[in-house]
Design a protein around this motif. Structure first.
Motif, PDB file in Angstrom:
ATOM      1  N   ILE A 121     105.682  53.213  65.325  1.00 33.27           N
ATOM      2  CA  ILE A 121     106.504  54.018  65.305  1.00 33.27           C
ATOM      3  C   ILE A 121     105.854  54.861  65.072  1.00 33.27           C
ATOM      4  O   ILE A 121     104.467  55.492  64.322  1.00 33.27           O
ATOM      5  CB  ILE A 121     107.278  53.368  64.005  1.00 33.27           C
ATOM      6  N   PRO A 122     105.940  55.692  66.044  1.00 31.07           N
ATOM      7  CA  PRO A 122     105.025  57.024  65.655  1.00 31.07           C
ATOM      8  C   PRO A 122     104.681  57.971  64.736  1.00 31.07           C
ATOM      9  O   PRO A 122     106.267  58.249  64.336  1.00 31.07           O
ATOM     10  CB  PRO A 122     105.649  58.305  67.317  1.00 31.07           C
ATOM     11  N   ARG A 123     103.772  58.273  64.270  1.00 31.61           N
ATOM     12  CA  ARG A 123     103.783  59.319  62.856  1.00 31.61           C
ATOM     13  C   ARG A 123     104.436  60.626  62.688  1.00 31.61           C
ATOM     14  O   ARG A 123     105.219  60.729  61.505  1.00 31.61           O
ATOM     15  CB  ARG A 123     102.907  59.538  62.513  1.00 31.61           C
ATOM     16  N   GLN A 124     104.658  60.507  64.090  1.00 33.56           N
ATOM     17  CA  GLN A 124     105.036  61.934  64.196  1.00 33.56           C
ATOM     18  C   GLN A 124     106.413  61.977  63.810  1.00 33.56           C
ATOM     19  O   GLN A 124     106.823  63.239  63.320  1.00 33.56           O
ATOM     20  CB  GLN A 124     105.215  63.168  65.082  1.00 33.56           C
ATOM     21  N   ALA A 125     107.363  60.825  64.222  1.00 33.26           N
ATOM     22  CA  ALA A 125     108.779  61.103  64.058  1.00 33.26           C
ATOM     23  C   ALA A 125     108.442  61.290  62.576  1.00 33.26           C
ATOM     24  O   ALA A 125     109.781  61.452  61.966  1.00 33.26           O
ATOM     25  CB  ALA A 125     109.292  59.467  64.635  1.00 33.26           C
ATOM     26  N   GLU A 126     108.068  60.255  62.228  1.00 36.69           N
ATOM     27  CA  GLU A 126     108.045  59.980  60.755  1.00 36.69           C
ATOM     28  C   GLU A 126     107.998  61.682  59.924  1.00 36.69           C
ATOM     29  O   GLU A 126     108.860  62.292  59.059  1.00 36.69           O
ATOM     30  CB  GLU A 126     107.892  59.701  59.390  1.00 36.69           C
ATOM     31  N   GLU A 127     106.608  62.489  60.194  1.00 35.78           N
ATOM     32  CA  GLU A 127     106.634  63.797  60.213  1.00 35.78           C
ATOM     33  C   GLU A 127     107.721  64.957  60.445  1.00 35.78           C
ATOM     34  O   GLU A 127     107.552  65.603  59.449  1.00 35.78           O
ATOM     35  CB  GLU A 127     104.817  64.253  60.684  1.00 35.78           C
ATOM     36  N   ALA A 128     108.574  64.669  61.148  1.00 32.18           N
ATOM     37  CA  ALA A 128     108.959  65.753  62.229  1.00 32.18           C
ATOM     38  C   ALA A 128     109.950  65.598  61.068  1.00 32.18           C
ATOM     39  O   ALA A 128     110.556  66.732  60.563  1.00 32.18           O
ATOM     40  CB  ALA A 128     109.693  65.352  63.522  1.00 32.18           C
ATOM     41  N   ALA A 129     111.069  64.481  60.957  1.00 31.60           N
ATOM     42  CA  ALA A 129     111.855  64.221  59.690  1.00 31.60           C
ATOM     43  C   ALA A 129     111.455  64.889  58.508  1.00 31.60           C
ATOM     44  O   ALA A 129     112.274  65.591  57.805  1.00 31.60           O
ATOM     45  CB  ALA A 129     112.652  62.909  59.683  1.00 31.60           C
ATOM     46  N   ALA A 130     110.427  64.772  57.953  1.00 36.81           N
ATOM     47  CA  ALA A 130     110.273  64.837  56.629  1.00 36.81           C
ATOM     48  C   ALA A 130     109.860  67.034  56.835  1.00 36.81           C
ATOM     49  O   ALA A 130     110.684  67.834  55.614  1.00 36.81           O
ATOM     50  CB  ALA A 130     108.411  65.151  56.284  1.00 36.81           C
ATOM     51  N   LEU A 154     111.551  68.624  58.421  1.00 36.12           N
ATOM     52  CA  LEU A 154     112.898  69.278  58.784  1.00 36.12           C
ATOM     53  C   LEU A 154     113.506  69.053  57.257  1.00 36.12           C
ATOM     54  O   LEU A 154     114.949  69.491  57.223  1.00 36.12           O
ATOM     55  CB  LEU A 154     113.647  68.729  59.803  1.00 36.12           C
ATOM     56  N   GLY A 155     112.833  69.129  56.699  1.00 36.48           N
ATOM     57  CA  GLY A 155     113.458  68.580  54.927  1.00 36.48           C
ATOM     58  C   GLY A 155     114.244  66.708  54.123  1.00 36.48           C
ATOM     59  O   GLY A 155     114.489  66.890  53.145  1.00 36.48           O
ATOM     60  N   ALA A 156     113.926  66.223  55.079  1.00 31.21           N
ATOM     61  CA  ALA A 156     114.391  64.728  55.143  1.00 31.21           C
ATOM     62  C   ALA A 156     113.288  64.288  53.496  1.00 31.21           C
ATOM     63  O   ALA A 156     112.054  64.927  53.889  1.00 31.21           O
ATOM     64  CB  ALA A 156     114.047  63.964  56.181  1.00 31.21           C
ATOM     65  N   THR A 157     113.927  63.528  52.395  1.00 33.42           N
ATOM     66  CA  THR A 157     113.486  62.914  51.860  1.00 33.42           C
ATOM     67  C   THR A 157     112.535  61.728  51.711  1.00 33.42           C
ATOM     68  O   THR A 157     113.200  61.721  53.101  1.00 33.42           O
ATOM     69  CB  THR A 157     114.516  62.425  50.565  1.00 33.42           C
ATOM     70  N   ALA A 158     111.913  61.139  50.966  1.00 32.95           N
ATOM     71  CA  ALA A 158     111.067  60.154  51.498  1.00 32.95           C
ATOM     72  C   ALA A 158     111.910  58.791  51.755  1.00 32.95           C
ATOM     73  O   ALA A 158     111.686  58.488  52.398  1.00 32.95           O
ATOM     74  CB  ALA A 158     110.496  59.875  50.586  1.00 32.95           C
ATOM     75  N   VAL A 163     113.749  59.150  55.090  1.00 30.40           N
ATOM     76  CA  VAL A 163     113.002  59.372  56.537  1.00 30.40           C
ATOM     77  C   VAL A 163     113.073  57.602  56.384  1.00 30.40           C
ATOM     78  O   VAL A 163     113.186  57.313  57.094  1.00 30.40           O
ATOM     79  CB  VAL A 163     111.202  59.798  55.893  1.00 30.40           C
ATOM     80  N   PHE A 164     112.577  56.344  54.937  1.00 28.32           N
ATOM     81  CA  PHE A 164     113.075  55.460  55.539  1.00 28.32           C
ATOM     82  C   PHE A 164     114.043  55.178  55.933  1.00 28.32           C
ATOM     83  O   PHE A 164     114.025  53.985  56.879  1.00 28.32           O
ATOM     84  CB  PHE A 164     112.880  54.763  53.746  1.00 28.32           C
ATOM     85  N   LEU A 201     113.330  52.867  58.755  1.00 29.16           N
ATOM     86  CA  LEU A 201     114.299  51.283  58.712  1.00 29.16           C
ATOM     87  C   LEU A 201     114.852  50.828  60.280  1.00 29.16           C
ATOM     88  O   LEU A 201     114.646  49.897  61.085  1.00 29.16           O
ATOM     89  CB  LEU A 201     114.867  51.149  58.431  1.00 29.16           C
ATOM     90  N   PRO A 202     115.469  52.038  60.999  1.00 27.73           N
ATOM     91  CA  PRO A 202     116.810  51.590  62.563  1.00 27.73           C
ATOM     92  C   PRO A 202     115.404  51.157  63.609  1.00 27.73           C
ATOM     93  O   PRO A 202     115.189  49.946  64.084  1.00 27.73           O
ATOM     94  CB  PRO A 202     117.002  53.368  62.813  1.00 27.73           C
ATOM     95  N   LEU A 203     114.209  52.043  63.167  1.00 32.39           N
ATOM     96  CA  LEU A 203     113.475  51.372  64.264  1.00 32.39           C
ATOM     97  C   LEU A 203     112.329  50.792  64.224  1.00 32.39           C
ATOM     98  O   LEU A 203     112.140  49.524  65.288  1.00 32.39           O
ATOM     99  CB  LEU A 203     111.888  52.721  64.818  1.00 32.39           C
ATOM    100  N   SER A 204     112.151  50.091  62.563  1.00 38.20           N
ATOM    101  CA  SER A 204     111.729  48.482  62.619  1.00 38.20           C
ATOM    102  C   SER A 204     112.527  47.300  63.136  1.00 38.20           C
ATOM    103  O   SER A 204     111.973  46.181  62.387  1.00 38.20           O
ATOM    104  CB  SER A 204     110.763  48.547  61.098  1.00 38.20           C
ATOM    105  N   LEU A 205     113.563  47.306  62.958  1.00 39.37           N
ATOM    106  CA  LEU A 205     114.958  46.448  63.113  1.00 39.37           C
ATOM    107  C   LEU A 205     114.400  45.065  64.163  1.00 39.37           C
ATOM    108  O   LEU A 205     114.739  44.078  63.501  1.00 39.37           O
ATOM    109  CB  LEU A 205     116.029  46.848  62.859  1.00 39.37           C
TER     110      LEU A 205
END
Lengths: 267, 275
Positions: free
Chosen positions: B170-179, B181-185, B188-189, B194-198
């Motif tokens: 899972i690219p780190r950028q996906a998490e960083e982008a969500a964060a 854009l204001g998503a809480t930790a 993001v999870f 979670l969906p990407l690691s199912l």
């Protein structure tokens, strides 16, 4: 709120690693305790149990048998598995998927089922051939070769997939015949994968219990089976010393493997 | 070149496929206490195994332990896998070795460690007494709890390594982008990681469930004489009982139960993943 979630995350990580490592660490500590019945704190420290363990014949002989079986099974299984992985990756094979599933089969079938099936098969073959198979070295080795094949196929296939084929093509263009290309170009490039396969096969064989359990006999027992029979009656520092030797052996082999291939990439 | 696959394929066929066919055949034979195994073609061993309350209980225990351990393994393994996957590369090698080591030293060694930790005079009771939390020893060893802890610890490395491989992709950028854009930790999870690691959760759970169903050394050594799971029950029939047809039937019931539940479970998980 975010703080407590971070705490939850950290404690889950710590709990996981504690669960995984605590028993291993505990065995090593216990093996140096002076008193024979396990209790805390220790009355003193000693290396005596290592001498004791070696003097118990079932452990010394089990250790030697396990080493022999693992070494021979690896020496047979890794070349067979490497050849199979190479053919699967490069030859035009009808039913490639099915063959690949078959070769990975020993990983998928539970050890208990495969172990009992092999035991019945050996007994039947003994009647046909009028020859001992259970409780012989060759019987054990044959069973353990079965363990080494899927690991070898998996690890060598992974290296073959990551390999740049231009060197092979260059050698072929310069007139090298296919066997020469394989021996002089492909195999040296596959070395990390093959070494990892050999070490994994050795460890898998050395620590195997389920497949081996019914195939041993009096006077020919592997180390894990000897440890299991001992542990059904008691756990003491002598057993801990034996287990520590196994832990050291596995750790050493893992560190060597890690020098050849990054373990974090092959598993 | 295609012939290179033959030796290995023949070997696996002879030592795995043929023996399993033989075991299947034996499971249909008749057992008599005087003549041991009598050639027959009967389902009586399967019927007896399914109808006998003792073996119903053994199978129920096995299923219960396997489910519980699989769930525990996902809950504990996910944070550990995330930690391992997002680690700097030079420390990661050490952390990977520490994850693999318990897996490779074998179940017997680890069970020995748990016996030393959980015994009446073992590490945990000694620590509790030293902290004045308990006066007498707690019975920890030879309980179902010991088996559950032991099996969870045995299968945890498989889950951590499977999940870590997926989380790493899972690219780190996906998490960083969500964060950014204001998503809480936690968002993001829930919405990204979670969906990407199912798929990893599904693969890891299947692997772990199979291992739990077939656990042998851990229930034998940590569960005590009253606690029975399927794998030791199968071996008992071959070693102590000498009732091979019944033992063979038990082995196939264990194999089929594992396979059916694995298929149902992964289908349910993959449907959720797609939806």
């Amino acid at each position: 709120m975010a703080e407590s979630r971070g705490m939850f995350f950290k404690s889950a990580v710590v709990a996981s690693y504690a669960l995984m490592l605590a028993p291993v660490v505990m065995v090593i500590i216990i093996s140096f305790f002076r008193q024979e019945i396990i209790s805390f704190p220790p009355e003193g420290l000693t290396m005596q149990w290592y001498v004791n363990a070696w003097e118990r014949r079932e452990f010394a002989r089990g250790f030697v048998t396990s080493l022999q079986v693992a070494a021979i099974a690896t020496a047979i299984g890794v070349p067979l598995g490497t050849a199979a992985a190479y053919a699967l990756a490069r030859a035009k094979l009808p039913g490639r998927e099915a063959i690949s599933t078959l070769l990975l089969g020993p990983l998928a079938v539970p050890g208990v089922v495969a172990g009992t099936a092999l035991y019945m098969f050996y007994l039947r073959a003994e009647t046909w051939l009028d020859q001992d198979i259970t409780a012989t070295l060759s019987g054990l080795v044959a069973a353990h070769v079965l363990l080494t094949i899927p690991w070898t196929v998996r690890l060598v296939t992974a290296s073959l997939q990551g390999m740049d084929r231009s060197a092979e093509e260059a050698a072929a263009n310069l007139g090298a015949r296919p066997p020469t290309v394989f021996m002089r170009v492909t195999l040296p490039m596959l070395r990390p994968g093959v070494v990892a396969a050999a070490l994994f096969s050795f460890i898998q064989s050395f620590e195997n219990l389920e497949l081996t359990l019914l195939l041993v006999g009096p006077g020919r027992t592997t180390l894990p089976v000897a440890m299991l029979s001992y542990l059904e009656f008691r756990m003491d520092p002598t057993l801990a010393a034996v287990a520590t030797v196994q832990i050291l052996l596995v750790t050493a082999m893992m560190l060597i493997t890690d020098r050849f291939v990054r373990l974090s990439r092959v598993i | 070149m295609a012939a290179l696959v033959l030796p290995a394929a023949l070997l696996v066929f002879t030592l795995l496929v043929a023996p399993m066919a033989l075991l299947a055949r034996i499971s249909l034979n008749h057992y008599s206490p005087t003549e041991l195994m009598v050639e027959a073609f009967t389902a009586e061993n399967y019927i007896r195994a399914v109808a006998d309350p003792y073996y119903q209980q053994v199978l129920a225990t096995t299923l219960g332990v396997a489910f519980l351990c699989t769930v525990l393994t996902v809950l504990l393994g996910f944070p550990a896998a995330y930690w391992l996957a997002r680690m700097e590369s030079n420390r990661k090698s050490i952390a990977t070795i520490l994850t693999l080591l318990p897996l490779l030293v074998g179940n017997v060694v680890r069970s020995a460690g748990w016996m030393a930790l959980l015994g009446n005079e073992g590490g945990i009771n000694a620590a509790l007494r030293a902290l004045h939390l308990t006066s007498g020893p707690l019975q920890l060893l030879y309980t179902p709890g010991a088996v559950i802890v032991g099996i969870t610890a045995v299968v945890l490395p498989y889950m951590v390594l499977t999940l870590a491989a997926v989380i790493e992709s899972i690219p780190r950028q996906a998490e960083e982008a969500a964060a950014n854009l204001g998503a809480t930790a936690s968002t993001v999870f829930r919405r990204v990681v979670l969906p990407l690691s199912l798929p990893g959760v599904a693969a890891g759970s299947v692997l772990v469930f199979i291992l739990c169903m077939n656990a042998y050394a851990t229930p034998l050594l940590l569960g005590g004489p009253q606690f029975k799971m399927m794998a030791p029950a199968v071996y008992d029939q071959f070693v102590r009982g000498n009732n091979w047809p019944f033992g063979a039937a038990l082995a196939f019931i264990l194999l089929v139960a594992t396979l059916v539940l694995t298929v149902i479970g992964s289908m349910a998980l993959s449907r959720r993943y797609r939806g």
